[in-house]
Design an enzyme around this catalytic site. Structure first.
Site, short mmCIF file in Angstrom:
data_model
loop_
_atom_site.label_atom_id
_atom_site.label_comp_id
_atom_site.label_asym_id
_atom_site.label_seq_id
_atom_site.Cartn_x
_atom_site.Cartn_y
_atom_site.Cartn_z
N ASP A 84 0.82 -1.22 0.00
CA ASP A 84 0.00 0.00 0.00
C ASP A 84 0.85 1.27 0.00
OD1 ASP A 84 -2.07 -1.76 0.21
OD2 ASP A 84 -2.91 -0.90 2.06
N ASP A 85 0.21 2.35 -0.34
CA ASP A 85 0.69 3.74 -0.14
C ASP A 85 1.73 4.25 -1.13
OD1 ASP A 85 -1.01 3.60 1.95
OD2 ASP A 85 0.44 4.10 3.51
N HIS A 135 -5.88 3.02 -4.17
CA HIS A 135 -5.82 3.30 -2.73
C HIS A 135 -6.27 4.74 -2.48
CE1 HIS A 135 -4.72 2.02 1.25
NE2 HIS A 135 -3.70 2.83 1.39
N HIS A 139 -5.40 9.37 -0.13
CA HIS A 139 -5.28 8.51 1.04
C HIS A 139 -6.37 8.90 2.05
CE1 HIS A 139 -3.40 6.11 4.32
NE2 HIS A 139 -3.01 5.39 3.30
N HIS A 229 3.79 -2.20 3.03
CA HIS A 229 3.71 -0.85 2.46
C HIS A 229 4.91 -0.59 1.57
CE1 HIS A 229 0.77 -0.59 5.67
NE2 HIS A 229 0.25 0.43 5.00
ZN LIG Z 1 -2.61 3.29 3.17
#
Ligand SMILES: [Zn+2]
Length: 290
Positions: A84-85, A135, A139, A229
């Site tokens: 993620d991210d 995503h 955020h 992440h």
């Molecule tokens: Zn996230």
């Protein structure tokens, strides 16, 4: 005179509205510009994972089994690695190097505005056979937003991804895992699937390599979706997470696990559901015949 002023104000409002709708990026960059004192919210509108995430997960899978996936039931030892991210230009390239070394394909849930800043990395993710998931653009914490706001945010990120990769990205992971039933319904109605996770590496706590390995390897079983992440907030260090990857992959590969991506998971679930439906219908048919 007053009429004229009113006309100008109306035209002004209409033009502003059009800019917001047609070129939202223009508004973002305007708000982020130095001469406005960077009044735009930072990338992590609702704070980093550590600040905003609640540990208890809401089980939306049973409420929306056709939309939300947390784990699946493959017939062989299959698992999924998700990141993620990202993207960023610090951790994401290092993760891609590791994945390529072990010939593992993963799913990267990217943040729209970060993707705009690192378009070449997004292309590299795609080129090396990985999958991209949505995503959100900012955020954003979807459980605090109205359904129309959620769809606007996801749609904005979706346009960014299709603009860079030419692909229509229809799998979503909510930041912080934050969702409520109206949000899930709106997202599902729009044709998206939601992929949550089963095993959290907790790498967003800035853990050591050993701690990350310990959080993942003992918890793995067939059908789990692992969360890592590939980028962090300003105070988040993912060195331990990246360093842990080779050991995690080597151990799991030696145990016979193979790595799969979001679309493979969704396709497998779709086929299984279809087979279940057919078996049910056949049973009904038999009951009628006898
Ligand atoms: Zn996230």
């Amino acid at each position: 005179m007053r009429n004229k002023a009113l006309l100008y104000v109306t035209i002004g409002i209409l033009i502003s509205l059009m800019v917001v709708i047609v070129r939202p990026q223009a508004v973002d960059s305007l708000l982020q510009s130095k001469w406005l004192g960077e009044v735009a919210l930072p990338r992590y509108t609702d704070g980093s994972e550590r600040q905003s995430r609640t540990p208890e997960a809401i089980d939306l899978v049973s409420l929306f089994p056709d939309i939300v996936v947390r784990q699946w039931r493959p017939e062989t030892k299959k698992i999924a690695l998700t990141f993620d991210d990202g993207p960023d230009d610090v951790y994401t390239p290092r993760i891609l190097d590791v994945l390529s070394k072990y010939n593992v394909r993963a799913t990267f849930f990217l943040i729209g505005n970060a993707a705009e800043k690192h378009r070449e990395i997004v292309r590299r993710i795609q080129r090396e056979g990985h999958e991209i998931g949505n995503h959100t653009y900012f955020h954003s914490n979807l459980s605090r937003m109205a359904p129309w706001q959620i769809l606007l945010d996801l749609g904005k990120a979706r346009r960014v991804f299709s603009d860079i990769t030419g692909e229509d990205v229809l799998v979503v992971r909510p930041p912080y895992g934050a969702l409520d039933p109206p949000a899930v319904k709106a997202i599902g109605d729009e044709g998206y699937n939601i992929l949550l996770w089963t095993v959290d590496s907790l790498d967003w706590w800035g853990l050591s390599k050993e701690e990350v390995v310990q959080n993942v390897v003992p918890r793995v079983e067939s059908g789990v979706i692992i969360l890592h992440h590939s980028s962090g907030g300003p105070d988040e260090d993912l060195t331990g997470s990246v360093d842990a990857l080779p050991e995690i992959i080597e151990t799991l590969q030696s145990e016979g696990y193979s790595f799969h991506t979001a679309s493979e998971i969704l396709e497998e679930i779709r086929i299984q559901n279809e087979m279940k439906k057919k078996a049910k219908e056949a049973a009904k048919e038999r009951a009628r015949g006898s």
